[in-house]
Enzyme design. Structure first.
Site, PDB file in Angstrom:
ATOM      1  N   GLY A 103       0.798  -1.222   0.000  1.00 51.81           N
ATOM      2  CA  GLY A 103       0.000   0.000   0.000  1.00 51.81           C
ATOM      3  C   GLY A 103       0.830   1.270   0.000  1.00 51.81           C
ATOM      4  O   GLY A 103       1.933   1.332  -0.555  1.00 51.81           O
ATOM      5  N   SER A 104       0.315   2.277   0.689  1.00 54.87           N
ATOM      6  CA  SER A 104       0.916   3.618   0.631  1.00 54.87           C
ATOM      7  C   SER A 104       2.253   3.737   1.341  1.00 54.87           C
ATOM      8  O   SER A 104       2.887   4.810   1.270  1.00 54.87           O
ATOM      9  CB  SER A 104      -0.067   4.646   1.208  1.00 54.87           C
ATOM     10  OG  SER A 104      -1.209   4.739   0.389  1.00 54.87           O
ATOM     11  N   THR A 105       2.691   2.691   2.013  1.00 53.86           N
ATOM     12  CA  THR A 105       4.028   2.740   2.616  1.00 53.86           C
ATOM     13  C   THR A 105       5.111   2.815   1.540  1.00 53.86           C
ATOM     14  O   THR A 105       6.275   3.092   1.840  1.00 53.86           O
ATOM     15  CB  THR A 105       4.284   1.506   3.509  1.00 53.86           C
ATOM     16  OG1 THR A 105       4.078   0.311   2.751  1.00 53.86           O
ATOM     17  CG2 THR A 105       3.355   1.505   4.714  1.00 53.86           C
TER      18      THR A 105
END
Length: 584
Positions: A314-316
């Site tokens: 994801g957004s990591t």
């Protein structure tokens, strides 16, 4: 008449004389045979007979070797071996013995009182005990129960059942129980590693078995008081010193378990890395199991999810995308991005809210998928792929742990523009939580990507410079805004310390399609001015209402990071805290 009588007497005397001579001859012959046999036994066949006696009454038994300890970085024991006893029987005991001893042995084995005592001590069914003593068995050795406590072994011996013996072995104990279960693994009844580090380093830990000669009785049982000689002394296994800090391991386990329970999640994993060396200071998972007593444990609970399980991050990924573009000169630090929904060859990339126009810091602070996609598309596919690969994606971390995952990173030659865009916010690739934590070492240690290690070391000789120090520092500074009040991870803050990190909220794939279940992720570092620790948290399928990374994973990060920094005595770096300290 007298003369005839006399002749008769002389004749009878001659007959007795002949008989006496015959008897004497026979006795002499028998005596000579005995002498000859004695000479044969005592002189001619001495070596052969001694060899036969030794083969029947002198045997060789193995001496178990002490398995090496596993210790944490401070010398605390995490896995130790203790002497125990294993109970075995000779089913043919009363058949092998002779005379009164055989009758007595068979009578005692038929006595259910003693058999019941044995069954109770060993917590075994009486019928199973009886079957073990079946004299019609073709076995001369059968285990009743392996690795029982020494005091229990003494009670078994005290019963005095013929044919029952105790052999000394070692049993593995794990003082921290389920807290270190996934990392250490466990051994089997033969003290061989089956999972985790016990399996990974089995050859180092197990040692070398010794042997000795002993005297056996007629039933082939060892007479313990009569050791003939030592053939080879056992060689103890080597100790293993880990990079793990037991204090941080307990802290991480406690907070992760509490978070999993609070959010009614299916599973979770957490890793703490030492930012300047890549040493793993803690690695925990949920659900866990007790390695000291695995009865009733599910096999699925044995795997170390932090190392073996992969997921879409994801957004990591967004801080790494920004770092790659900045370092390659594809975007500028002051560049602005319009976050209106983006159409890419018939497919849409959207944000959860209208963020308007954002600079790079705002892109990370608000976690804009649209802006991240534009940044990713500004880079050539090969360059973008090589950067992801350079921080460890698509390859195993290299710690050698059983089942270590490599994750997946599709080759850039097959990317569409949409796939390249989605890779910027963590879809289309898979990583383990350990791989994710490792990638952030490049941001934490001024552009140096560290290898990771479960064994204690002072330096990382395999560190690689994958970013310029200036780029790493810029991105790290941007990530501090994520933890501010209007960022996505305000609950990741730690009193007294500057924190830099990034949230991730990912839809899970089920049956080949994205479902309504989520993974909540947070990765961060502190103190942001000079990072000492990196912590990555993943919570699988929270079901208590909240599922965003900033609301589920970030609070766990905060508690673990705050406790770890205090345990390690790291000086606070937040300006407000520093001013308070200076005023004192």
């Amino acid at each position: 008449m007298l003369q005839a009588e006399k002749k008769r007497n002389i004749k009878q005397a001659d007959d007795f004389s002949g008989r006496r001579k015959l008897v004497m001859i026979l006795m002499f012959a028998a005596m000579m045979m005995l002498v000859a046999k004695a000479v044969q036994l005592q002189v001619l066949d001495t070596q052969f007979l001694q060899q036969q006696a030794r083969s029947r009454h002198v045997g060789t038994v193995q001496i178990a070797a002490y398995r090496g300890q596993i210790k944490d970085r401070n010398g605390e024991s995490l896995a130790v071996s203790a002497p125990v006893g294993s109970v075995w029987v000779n089913p043919q005991y009363c058949r092998v013995e002779t005379g009164k001893k055989a009758k007595q042995a068979c009578a005692e084995l038929a006595n259910e009182t003693k058999l019941k005592q044995l069954a109770k001590l060993l917590d075994m069914p009486l019928e199973k005990i009886k079957r073990a003593f079946d004299p019609m068995s073709n076995k001369q050795f059968a285990y009743l129960k392996r690795r029982i406590e020494p005091y229990l072994a003494e009670k078994v011996k005290a019963i005095g059942l013929p044919g029952v013996a105790i052999v000394k072995e070692f049993k593995r104990f794990y003082p921290a129980g389920e807290v270190t279960a996934h990392l250490l693994g466990f051994t089997n009844v033969d003290d061989q590693g089956q999972e985790g580090l016990e399996l990974m380093h089995n050859s180092t830990l197990q040692g070398i078995t010794g042997s000795k000669r002993v005297i056996r009785d007629g039933a082939r049982q060892v007479i313990e008081e009569h050791d003939v000689e030592s053939i080879e002394e056992p060689e103890a296994g080597q100790d293993l010193t880990l990079s793990i800090d037991e204090r941080l391991q307990y802290l991480a386990y406690r907070e992760l378990k509490a978070g999993i329970i609070m959010h009614n999640a299916e599973a979770g994993a957490l890793v703490i890395l030492e930012a300047e060396t890549g040493n793993v200071l803690a690695i925990v998972n949920q659900p866990s199991f007790n390695p000291n007593s695995r009865k009733g444990s599910k096999i699925s609970h044995y795997r170390n999810r932090a190392i073996t399980d992969v997921f879409e991050p994801g957004s990591t990924m967004k801080p790494l995308v920004v770092a790659a573009a900045l370092d390659g000169g594809y975007v500028k630090e002051n560049q602005l991005f319009i976050t209106k929904s983006l159409r890419i060859k018939g497919k849409w990339v959207k944000d959860g809210h209208d963020y308007g126009t954002l600079n790079l810091t705002g892109v990370l602070k608000k976690s804009s998928n649209v802006a991240a996609s534009k940044i990713a598309l500004s880079m050539p596919p090969e360059y973008f792929w090589r950067f992801y690969n350079s921080v460890g994606f698509g390859m195993p971390p290299g710690i050698g742990f059983p089942g270590e995952a490599s994750g997946s990173l599709p080759d850039y030659s097959g990317w569409s523009a949409f796939e390249q865009a989605t890779l910027s916010f963590g879809y289309g690739l898979s990583v383990s939580i350990l791989q994710l934590a490792r990638s952030y070492t490049a941001l934490a240690d001024d552009g140096k990507l560290h290898s990771v290690s479960l064994l204690k070391r002072d330096h990382d000789n395999y560190a690689q410079q994958v970013l310029s120090a200036a780029t790493a520092i810029k991105v790290r500074t941007m990530l501090e805004q994520v933890v501010k009040k209007d960022g996505t991870a305000y609950q990741a803050r730690v009193d007294g310390y500057r924190v830099a990190g990034k949230t991730g909220t990912v839809k899970k794939v089920k049956d080949g399609a994205y479902s309504n279940d989520y993974l909540s992720v947070f990765v961060g570092m502190a103190p942001a001015s000079d990072p000492k620790l990196i912590i990555a948290v993943m919570v699988d399928t929270p079901q208590a209402g909240q599922y965003y990374g900033g609301l589920v994973a970030a609070p766990i990060f905060s508690k673990v990071m705050g406790g770890a920094l205090r345990l390690l005595g790291v000086t606070p770096d937040e300006e407000q805290s520093m001013s308070v300290l200076l005023s004192k």
